[in-house]
Enzyme design. Structure first.
Site, PDB file in Angstrom:
ATOM      1  N   SER A 262       0.993  -1.250   0.046  1.00 32.21           N
ATOM      2  CA  SER A 262       0.069   0.093  -0.179  1.00 32.21           C
ATOM      3  C   SER A 262       0.691   1.359   0.092  1.00 32.21           C
ATOM      4  CB  SER A 262      -0.948  -0.071   1.278  1.00 32.21           C
ATOM      5  OG  SER A 262      -0.216  -0.296   2.508  1.00 32.21           O
TER       6      SER A 262
ATOM      7  N   HIS B  14      -5.816  -4.071  -1.594  1.00 33.81           N
ATOM      8  CA  HIS B  14      -5.693  -2.928  -2.367  1.00 33.81           C
ATOM      9  C   HIS B  14      -5.779  -3.532  -4.000  1.00 33.81           C
ATOM     10  CE1 HIS B  14      -4.850   0.534   0.065  1.00 33.81           C
ATOM     11  NE2 HIS B  14      -4.185  -0.433   0.776  1.00 33.81           N
TER      12      HIS B  14
ATOM     13  N   LYS C 125     -12.403  -1.027   0.772  1.00 33.71           N
ATOM     14  CA  LYS C 125     -11.538  -0.002   0.181  1.00 33.71           C
ATOM     15  C   LYS C 125     -12.155   0.143  -1.181  1.00 33.71           C
ATOM     16  CE  LYS C 125      -7.328  -0.465   2.597  1.00 33.71           C
ATOM     17  NZ  LYS C 125      -6.575  -1.713   3.069  1.00 33.71           N
TER      18      LYS C 125
END
Ligand code: PLP
Length: 394
Positions: free
Chosen positions: A182, A210, A241
């Site tokens: 990340s 992610h 996310k």
């Protein structure tokens, strides 16, 4: 305060002196490309709301509708109070989306890791963990009684050397890695990791937090990105996310999921996701399955932002994803940079040691499908003017 508690204030004071005390901003409205902080509008370059779904009307509507039918709470842990059919439906949708036999949901991505490592490994087993893995992976490894061996970040030679060194050790082996790292936006070398795991008889777990909604066809994640379906034993993930909501995922074989339902402590001792979260996530998946438009927009925006930042002379590292680190060097420079941006209406947080190595302090810019070209142009122009003022770019 009791004398025995004084250490807390002392530690907080120390953090403030050393500039390590985090000032958490209060948003007074929804997440989006523009946000409101203390009644003022800001361009938002901080959130992981990759596809802009956190405030999507279709997602919000589903959450509202389901409350009328199912209420809000799950009552207790699923093994005692029973499970609602909507949780099972979400899990079937997730499995289909990720191309696995089955999936289980837990409260968060953090809990997803806690559900896996201590459950699939234990005393006498070995975990091989990338040096830059997320804190929740590190904590989950600590919670397992297995021994954790750190290999150098994305260094497959080092991983293989460690696997080889312990090739004759009894017990199970698990390799665990972030899918997308990340802070730098680089992608794990999953095909090489899987090949090494197959050679040395290890299980592989990838945390795709992610990658979901970002990598692969229509955002189906890192396994799809590399075409590794059926060869990655355990996929961990989050719905906080790109999905824009909250909730953890573990996906894999039907046996893995059955095993976790019976044994994973976040499933046995913590209640399921709330009803509106479940419905919102179902709507988010349907939006992603219907069209890859948002995922393409996200990547277009990421490419555009990186190119523009580079034109102005910024060091944007070696990201392979829309995550765009703008590396400025010293921690204080990054903080000054972030503060100057904030004054000009841009919310972009400084990331400093120990989250990233010393000397590589940065502003991590998170673009989303919700950003327009005008948003990005405005952001880049303000980055450039602050960068010139601080002598970072010419
Ligand atoms: C963000 C993140 C998590 C935590 O996910 P939550 O759903 O917010 O708990 C876990 N692992 C990785 C790699 C992450 O980036």
């Amino acid at each position: 305060m009791a004398v025995s508690m004084a250490f807390m204030q002392e530690e907080l004071d120390r953090m403030k002196r050393e500039g390590l005390y985090g000032n958490i901003r209060t948003l007074t409205g929804p997440q989006g490309a523009r946000i409101e902080i203390d009644g003022k509008r800001y361009l938002n370059l901080c959130s992981n709301n990759y596809l802009g779904l956190a405030n999507d009307p279709r997602v919000c509507r589903r959450a509202k509708e389901i409350i009328d039918r199912y209420g809000v709470g799950p009552g207790a842990v699923r093994t005692i109070a029973g499970t609602m059919d909507i949780h099972l439906e979400l899990e079937r949708k997730l499995a289909r989306f990720k191309g696995t036999e089955a999936a289980i949901t837990v409260q968060s991505g953090f809990c997803g890791n806690l559900a896996v490592m201590p459950t699939v490994t234990g005393e006498g087993d070995l975990i091989f963990s990338d040096a830059l893995n997320h804190a929740s992976i590190i904590d989950a490894c600590r919670l397992s009684k297995a021994k954790t061996l750190r290999y150098e970040h994305s260094n497959i030679d080092d991983l293989r050397a460690k696997l080889k060194e312990h090739a004759s050790a009894p017990g199970r082996r698990l390799i665990v890695t972030d899918g997308v790292f990340s802070m730098d936006g680089d992608i794990a070398k999953l095909p090489e990791i899987v090949a090494a795991a197959e050679e040395f008889g290890a299980m592989v777990a990838v945390d795709d937090a992610h990658g979901e909604g970002v990598l692969g066809r229509g955002g189906r994640g890192i396994v799809d990105h590399f075409g590794l379906h059926g060869r990655v034993d355990i996929e961990i993930g989050t719905m906080s996310k790109a999905f824009g909501v909250v909730g953890g995922i573990v996906a894999g074989s039907a046996t893995l999921v059955d095993f976790l339902r019976q044994k994973a402590r976040p499933n046995l001792f913590s209640s399921a996701m709330t009803v509106p979260d479940v419905a919102a996530n179902m709507a988010a998946i349907e939006i992603m399955e219907e069209s890859d438009e948002l995922v393409r927009k996200l990547w277009d925006n990421g490419r555009y932002l990186k190119a523009e930042m580079k034109k102005h002379g910024f060091d944007v590292g070696s990201s392979e994803t829309p995550i765009t680190p703008v590396i400025v060097g010293e921690a204080q420079t990054a903080k000054d940079f972030s503060a100057a941006l904030f004054e000009r209406g841009v919310f972009a947080t400084a990331i400093v040691f120990p989250t990233v190595p010393k000397g590589t302090a940065r502003i991590r810019v998170m673009v989303s499908a919700a950003h327009s070209r005008e948003d990005l142009d405005e952001g880049v122009a303000l980055f450039a003017s602050v960068g010139r003022e601080l002598g970072i770019v010419g």
